[in-house]
Structure formats: structure tokens, C-alpha cells
Design an enzyme around this catalytic site. Sequence first.
Site, PDB file in Angstrom:
ATOM      1  N   GLY A  45      28.840  40.821 -20.171  1.00  0.00           N
ATOM      2  CA  GLY A  45      29.395  41.502 -19.005  1.00  0.00           C
ATOM      3  C   GLY A  45      29.488  43.000 -19.182  1.00  0.00           C
ATOM      4  N   CYS A  46      29.919  43.427 -20.359  1.00  0.00           N
ATOM      5  CA  CYS A  46      30.058  44.867 -20.621  1.00  0.00           C
ATOM      6  C   CYS A  46      28.698  45.549 -20.667  1.00  0.00           C
ATOM      7  CB  CYS A  46      30.833  45.086 -21.915  1.00  0.00           C
ATOM      8  SG  CYS A  46      32.524  44.445 -21.823  1.00  0.00           S
ATOM      9  N   THR A  47      27.695  44.855 -21.159  1.00  0.00           N
ATOM     10  CA  THR A  47      26.347  45.405 -21.173  1.00  0.00           C
ATOM     11  C   THR A  47      25.826  45.541 -19.743  1.00  0.00           C
ATOM     12  OG1 THR A  47      25.911  44.487 -23.364  1.00  0.00           O
ATOM     13  CG2 THR A  47      23.986  45.051 -22.010  1.00  0.00           C
TER      14      THR A  47
END
Length: 163
Positions: A45-47
Site C-alpha cells: 500500500g505504501c509503495t
Amino acid sequence: MAISIGDRAPDFTLVSQTGERFNLGDLLGQKSIVLYFYPKDNTPGCTKESCAFRDRYDVFQAAGAEVIGISADSAQSHQQFAGKYDLPFTLLSDPDNHVRNLFGVPKTMWVLPGRVTYVIDRNGVVKHIYDSMLDFQAHVDQALDTIKSLEAAPANTGDRVTA
């Protein structure tokens, strides 16, 4: 206590992925700021979120805004993350979550650090807050819409959205 729309963003200094000290106050008066807190480098998700900001970074820059990401990861982790995904903006290391706590970014029900984006105008006033762990693209879209509205109508009072 969480930061709200209309509050002045707290000033802080953290270390960037290049090892340099970054002070939020140094940008005030020059640019609007999109400050996004994310849980962890190199997670799916952060990527996705970081790459979405990367893909629109030129548009943010053209609108007079700077994008800054913050997580508890080390400067070295940020350097590797930024290099791997060609992230052109500053990533800041907040290892003790001091700045996360200053802004009042909540933890999720999974006990992960929350994912919240703040849009701060040139005067240091918070104009928009978006809080969602799942809708990565909306962080970018809503921040960009707010930046564009700030440039078009500086008197915009802002809004908070939680998804």
C-alpha cells in the site's frame, strides 16, 4: 490532540533520505506543502501511494506545492525506497513518531501507524486532511484538487475527509 483544518501546522525538523536535516518552517512562505504520513517503506500500500505521488509530482510542482512523505523508517531505508521507485520528493525519518504524534495521526485498528495526508498552505495553515488506509490514489487526487483550489482561491477554508 489532532491537528484540524484551520490549525497552524506544527514546525518540526527531521532527517531526510539524504541524511540532511529538513525543517518544515523553511518552506513556509514559499510553497504549499503536501505532507503524507504512511506506515512503512516497501509495503504494497505504501509503495502504491508513494508511486502515485511520484506519478503526479510534476503537477504538484507546477501548482506550487512540495510533496513530503513521513514514516518511522530510517533515512537509509528511505534512501533505498526512494531509489528503487524513483521517488523525486523528500522522505523524512520519524523513528520515535514524534511528528506523527504532533499531528495526531492515529493508529489503525490493526495497530499500524495511520495513513493521513495534510495539505498546508504557504502560510502554514492546514487546509485539507485525508485519512484512509485503503484508498491510496485518493490521497493524491484530493491533495492535488486542494492545491489547485488554493492557487485559484487563496481564501479556501479547506475540509477534512475520512474514508
